[in-house]
Design a protein around this motif. Structure first.
Motif, short mmCIF file in Angstrom:
data_model
loop_
_atom_site.label_atom_id
_atom_site.label_comp_id
_atom_site.label_asym_id
_atom_site.label_seq_id
_atom_site.Cartn_x
_atom_site.Cartn_y
_atom_site.Cartn_z
N PHE A 1 -1.79 -3.49 -11.94
CA PHE A 1 -1.82 -4.58 -12.50
C PHE A 1 -1.83 -5.65 -11.63
O PHE A 1 -1.80 -5.54 -10.34
N GLY A 2 -2.16 -6.96 -12.00
CA GLY A 2 -2.15 -8.00 -11.21
C GLY A 2 -2.99 -7.88 -10.07
O GLY A 2 -4.28 -7.49 -10.26
N TYR A 3 -2.38 -8.23 -8.90
CA TYR A 3 -3.17 -8.37 -7.70
C TYR A 3 -3.18 -6.92 -6.85
O TYR A 3 -3.83 -6.79 -5.85
N ASP A 4 -2.74 -5.98 -7.67
CA ASP A 4 -2.99 -4.70 -6.96
C ASP A 4 -4.45 -4.12 -6.33
O ASP A 4 -4.29 -3.69 -5.42
N PRO A 5 -5.57 -4.68 -7.07
CA PRO A 5 -6.61 -4.17 -6.34
C PRO A 5 -7.35 -4.91 -5.23
O PRO A 5 -8.11 -4.59 -4.39
N LYS B 1 7.03 4.50 -5.36
CA LYS B 1 7.69 4.65 -4.04
C LYS B 1 7.99 3.60 -3.18
O LYS B 1 8.78 3.48 -2.66
N ILE B 2 6.82 3.04 -2.89
CA ILE B 2 6.62 2.02 -1.81
C ILE B 2 6.65 0.49 -2.30
O ILE B 2 6.89 -0.26 -1.44
N SER B 3 6.59 0.37 -3.68
CA SER B 3 6.42 -0.97 -4.16
C SER B 3 7.54 -2.03 -3.82
O SER B 3 8.58 -1.55 -3.71
N HIS B 4 7.42 -3.08 -3.89
CA HIS B 4 8.34 -4.26 -3.97
C HIS B 4 9.25 -3.90 -5.06
O HIS B 4 10.60 -4.28 -5.14
N GLN C 1 -5.40 2.37 1.64
CA GLN C 1 -6.13 2.12 -0.09
C GLN C 1 -5.43 0.76 -0.55
O GLN C 1 -4.29 0.27 0.15
N THR C 2 -6.06 0.52 -1.45
CA THR C 2 -5.25 -0.66 -2.17
C THR C 2 -4.25 -0.26 -3.05
O THR C 2 -4.11 0.87 -3.57
N ILE D 1 -2.32 -6.30 3.42
CA ILE D 1 -3.34 -7.07 3.85
C ILE D 1 -4.38 -7.43 2.78
O ILE D 1 -4.59 -6.46 1.95
N ILE D 2 -4.68 -8.49 2.71
CA ILE D 2 -5.69 -8.67 1.42
C ILE D 2 -6.86 -8.34 1.87
O ILE D 2 -7.45 -8.81 2.76
#
Ligand SMILES: O=c1nc[nH]c2c1ncn2[C@H]1C[C@H](O)[C@@H](COP(=O)(O)OP(=O)(O)OP(=O)(O)O)O1
Ligand SMILES: [Mg+2]
Length: 196
Positions: A153-157, A178-181, A166-167, A142-143
């Motif tokens: 990095f990038g849009y992580d925050p 472990k969970i990222s794309h 958490q973001t 969710i944004i």
């Protein structure tokens, strides 16, 4: 001596994650190790087209197998934007902060239940003389209404991971890996490379 794995990226955040996720298996090299390679223009309409172009261009140049990652953020309420334009959403040579600011301003009036988004990582393996192979990883989130955290990095925050509240930038890199794309896509790539 570990085998070399060349990845057609110059994104330092990705390179850090590739080195961690392939640690012990490959010596990761990137476009930063080949400054003489001309810029690869990402003019494809899809993550797949851009990943293929990055991998195939470098594979032809080096005459060896190359991996590429084209990835980005897609937001339902923005009809899938920024998508393939994620890196330059706020304009060419704009920063991650500029890109996030543009997303937050476009979603300013959008309530939490409609701020669903996903990261996609499309990986391509180009082997000279063979069909390019593709492996896609995704993670949904969710944004957030404001940027939080300094990891990644990038849009992580601004990418809130509901399961952790958490973001992505507040999570440890171990948990993100472990969970990222990208972790999802690399699990599939490893499986293929190990003859799975
Ligand atoms: O884990 C991630 N966490 C946050 N943001 C991310 C992530 N993964 C991709 N992204 C964003 C960053 C960039 O704005 C775009 C990638 O664009 P993309 O063209 O694939 O990468 P890039 O131009 O930065 O480097 P390169 O093309 O050399 O791989 O999506
Ligand atoms: Mg790019």
């Amino acid at each position: 001596m570990r085998k070399e794995l060349v990845i057609a990226t110059s994104n330092k955040g990705k390179i850090k994650e590739f080195k961690t996720l392939f640690a012990g298996m490959y010596e990761v090299k990137s476009l930063l190790d080949y400054p003489e390679v001309p810029e690869i223009i990402e003019d494809g309409d899809t993550f797949k087209a851009n990943a293929a172009k990055k991998a195939e261009t470098l594979a032809a140049y080096l005459n060896q197998n190359v991996l590429a990652d084209d990835s980005g953020l897609s937001i339902d309420a923005l009809n899938g934007e920024p998508g393939v334009f994620s890196a330059r959403y706020a304009g060419t040579h704009k920063s991650d902060a500029d890109n996030m600011a543009k997303v937050l301003s476009k979603l300013a009036e959008v309530p939490e239940e409609n701020r669903i988004a996903r990261f996609t990582c499309m990986m391509a393996i180009a082997e000279p003389g063979k069909e390019t192979l593709f492996f896609e990883g995704q993670v949904e989130g969710i944004i957030a209404t404001e940027a939080r955290g300094t990891n990644g990095f990038g849009y992580d925050p601004i990418f809130l991971v509901p399961a952790y509240g958490q973001t992505m930038a507040e999570l440890t890199s171990e948990l993100k890996n472990k969970i990222s794309h990208r972790a999802d896509a690399i699990r599939q790539v490893k499986n293929y490379l190990l003859g799975g």
